[in-house]
Design an enzyme around this catalytic site. Sequence first.
Site, PDB file in Angstrom:
ATOM      1  N   PHE A  57      38.923  35.351  37.739  1.00  0.00           N
ATOM      2  CA  PHE A  57      37.949  35.787  38.735  1.00  0.00           C
ATOM      3  C   PHE A  57      38.554  36.942  39.529  1.00  0.00           C
ATOM      4  CE2 PHE A  57      36.752  31.087  38.708  1.00  0.00           C
ATOM      5  CZ  PHE A  57      35.628  31.279  37.906  1.00  0.00           C
ATOM      6  N   VAL A 117      43.689  35.007  39.220  1.00  0.00           N
ATOM      7  CA  VAL A 117      43.077  35.927  40.178  1.00  0.00           C
ATOM      8  C   VAL A 117      43.270  37.356  39.662  1.00  0.00           C
ATOM      9  CG1 VAL A 117      43.074  36.794  42.533  1.00  0.00           C
ATOM     10  CG2 VAL A 117      43.497  34.362  42.097  1.00  0.00           C
ATOM     11  N   LYS A 118      42.151  38.065  39.472  1.00  0.00           N
ATOM     12  CA  LYS A 118      42.223  39.438  38.978  1.00  0.00           C
ATOM     13  C   LYS A 118      42.391  40.403  40.147  1.00  0.00           C
ATOM     14  CE  LYS A 118      39.877  41.003  35.360  1.00  0.00           C
ATOM     15  NZ  LYS A 118      38.747  41.305  34.457  1.00  0.00           N
ATOM     16  N   ILE A 119      43.439  41.208  40.050  1.00  0.00           N
ATOM     17  CA  ILE A 119      43.729  42.232  41.050  1.00  0.00           C
ATOM     18  C   ILE A 119      43.788  43.579  40.345  1.00  0.00           C
ATOM     19  CG2 ILE A 119      45.387  43.046  42.773  1.00  0.00           C
ATOM     20  CD1 ILE A 119      44.413  40.377  43.611  1.00  0.00           C
ATOM     21  N   ASN A 147      45.892  38.153  37.017  1.00  0.00           N
ATOM     22  CA  ASN A 147      45.455  39.000  35.919  1.00  0.00           C
ATOM     23  C   ASN A 147      45.322  40.393  36.523  1.00  0.00           C
ATOM     24  OD1 ASN A 147      44.025  40.497  34.029  1.00  0.00           O
ATOM     25  ND2 ASN A 147      42.641  38.825  33.464  1.00  0.00           N
TER      26      ASN A 147
END
Length: 238
Positions: free
Chosen positions: A65, A91-93, A118
């Site tokens: 996400f 957690v997508k950064i 991610n």
Amino acid sequence: MVKADLNVEVFADGADIEEMKAAYKNNEVDGFTTNPSLMAKAGVTDYKTFAEEAVREIPDASISFEVFADDLETMAKEAEILKQYGKNVFVKIPIVTTNGESTIPLIKKLSADNVQLNVTAVYTLDQVKAITEAVTEGVPTYISVFAGRIADTGVDPLPLMKESVEIAHSKDGVKLLWASCRELLNVIQADEIGADIITCPSGVISKIPNIGRDVNELSVDTVKGFAKDIQKSGLSIL
């Protein structure tokens, strides 16, 4: 070759919750990734409701996400919320903000706090190196390199992807993810260079059973498709 013979993990890239549930139930993929653009396309209206349903229906496969914020401070707050949705959440950064500011300081801090990350929108070896150096050894991390979008510029992404795999694998817990898959061939390429994961749209995933198929059969199949469409169209030449 069939999917069972692939070493690369295949993740579904999308945010249609029904498609995600079906892919999980039918064991079509190994994990899932989402992003703001895909969520908008799928008509997601409530992030919390979407994320909670996704983790409830898919409790034991990786799901990524993405944060929505464009500054490091707010990204950090959003990451704290997103990570709580489930143990399988990454957690997508993005590697940079919209003004080009590096998110490496945040990546370093979150990884040190054992947040599974991610890191997305990655295009260069320098970025891959910086991420690998920043994350904490042993904390699960994906580095999403956008091979398909690199290819869209007319540049062969394979040399960069091969080197990215080597860099990522220099630290325990870091996996190289082939992002922006364009065609089934990319799955084979990702597998051959040792990439850990490839994210695919549903159109590519549906073609995976074609892997290893005899191309000599395709001429007849193609002409049969033409014949079917001719019949449906009602058109004639004579």
